[in-house]
Scaffold this motif. Sequence first.
Motif, PDB file in Angstrom:
ATOM      1  N   UNK A   1       0.843  -1.192   0.000  1.00 52.68           N
ATOM      2  CA  UNK A   1       0.000   0.000   0.000  1.00 52.68           C
ATOM      3  C   UNK A   1       0.880   1.244   0.000  1.00 52.68           C
ATOM      4  N   UNK A   2       0.350   2.341  -0.548  1.00 55.92           N
ATOM      5  CA  UNK A   2       1.158   3.548  -0.700  1.00 55.92           C
ATOM      6  C   UNK A   2       0.477   4.805  -0.175  1.00 55.92           C
ATOM      7  N   UNK A   3      -0.614   4.646   0.558  1.00 51.80           N
ATOM      8  CA  UNK A   3      -1.174   5.801   1.248  1.00 51.80           C
ATOM      9  C   UNK A   3      -0.251   6.139   2.416  1.00 51.80           C
ATOM     10  N   UNK A   4      -0.157   7.418   2.815  1.00 52.68           N
ATOM     11  CA  UNK A   4       0.814   7.816   3.854  1.00 52.68           C
ATOM     12  C   UNK A   4       0.701   7.018   5.142  1.00 52.68           C
ATOM     13  N   UNK A   5      -0.511   6.713   5.594  1.00 52.82           N
ATOM     14  CA  UNK A   5      -0.674   6.033   6.866  1.00 52.82           C
ATOM     15  C   UNK A   5      -0.501   4.536   6.803  1.00 52.82           C
ATOM     16  N   UNK A   6      -0.513   3.971   5.593  1.00 52.08           N
ATOM     17  CA  UNK A   6      -0.442   2.506   5.459  1.00 52.08           C
ATOM     18  C   UNK A   6       0.756   2.057   4.639  1.00 52.08           C
ATOM     19  N   UNK A   7       1.674   2.990   4.331  1.00 49.75           N
ATOM     20  CA  UNK A   7       2.810   2.683   3.477  1.00 49.75           C
ATOM     21  C   UNK A   7       3.579   1.480   4.012  1.00 49.75           C
ATOM     22  N   UNK A   8       3.790   0.504   3.151  1.00 52.41           N
ATOM     23  CA  UNK A   8       4.538  -0.680   3.550  1.00 52.41           C
ATOM     24  C   UNK A   8       3.687  -1.885   3.877  1.00 52.41           C
TER      25      UNK A   8
END
Length: 424
Positions: free
Chosen positions: A257-264
């Motif tokens: 995932x690449x949303x700021x809060x879920x990156x990684x």
Amino acid sequence: MPDTPPHPFAATANPEVDLVLLGGDIGIYALARAFHEKYGTISTVVTRKVAGPVADSSILSTVELGMGASEEEMIQALLAVGADKASHPSSVRPVLLANADFLVALMAAHREELGRYYHLPLLDDEVLHAVADKATFSEMCTEIDVPTPRTVVLDFSSGTAPEIPELDLGWPLVAKASRSSAYNAVSFPGKRKVFEIEDRHQLADLVQRLTAAGYRDRFVVQEMIPGDDTAMLSVTAYVDTRGAVTLLGGAQVLLEEHTPGALGNPAAMFTTDLPEVFEQSVRFLQHSGYRGYANFDVKIDPRDGVAKFFEVNPRIGRNNYYMTAAGANVAEAVVADFLEEREPERLVPREEILYSIVPWPLLRRYIIDPDLRDRVQEIRRHRTVHPLAYGVEGMKRRLYVAAAKVNQVKKFLQHYPRPSADGF
């Protein structure tokens, strides 16, 4: 290909197995699903908000506390649920699990009170503090020759901005909180789970923002390991109360995932055998005195082909269903440990399966290696699973899963519109 559980119907309910879960994300539902598939368990979920992953489900019941619920209110709710269950003549002691670092830390801080009602597969406080800290984790790996990225630690505990030393890590580099439970308590503009830092000026700016936000823990700065999302590996394990590793498996990540809060967080991966990485994982678990569920993040360094260990999460991980789907039901390990009081033969995945929360056309777009794409296509034809797509659920759940896949497309187009060489 639609998700097809290995058994078309859940197991007959086993009255000897009960489960209470704290939280409400995909990983929580995946745990409830694993217990339901194996033992027919209807889990109790205690959460601030009953959101999509756990809403309208036939395999769990929910206790909603409200978004403003404090940590103390969460503990009181768990104690109330535990007391209520204990008041029934035919009750059994439930297993209590969480799947977020700060919730695991919260449960550990109240282990004595919660232990009156629950089985608690938790690490000892000293071990939990050590392994949940990315800086200490790197030090422990070095002690036993488990490779990790080169790391520099910035300490914010004094309340003032730490001095940035001269760095020999190359640019860009990666920066992230040493302990996510501490990072979860602060908020500031541009907050991300992981930062890609292009130069010293960007690093100094991040240090100032963290200081202004009141961050009072350590931050790790690490060399950037080249390679896109497909270089990442995930390892899931369980260590029983006797110290035996009774669950062990892994997967190659295809897309994060690449949303700021879920990156990684992995969005797609496939199960695969990783003998050397598994051996190193067991070495770390035994060296550290680990107990309970563990989830390692590892990346293959293309410069030398060596697997570098990034961190271990003191919980089973958001994407744990890949293990259950591949034949290593994650519920069996903790039930054998606490309820049956036996050491089972180590549970390992038996199937090669594709785990994905995104539609295949989107996933295919991000697998740029043609050989890997062909391999994944073949695995996909055999079996693809989505943790929320469980055949026993009703129409509302099916509609939610369909909508969630569409939403994933929107999120990737916004935050990661095309694949990059380093996954950022």
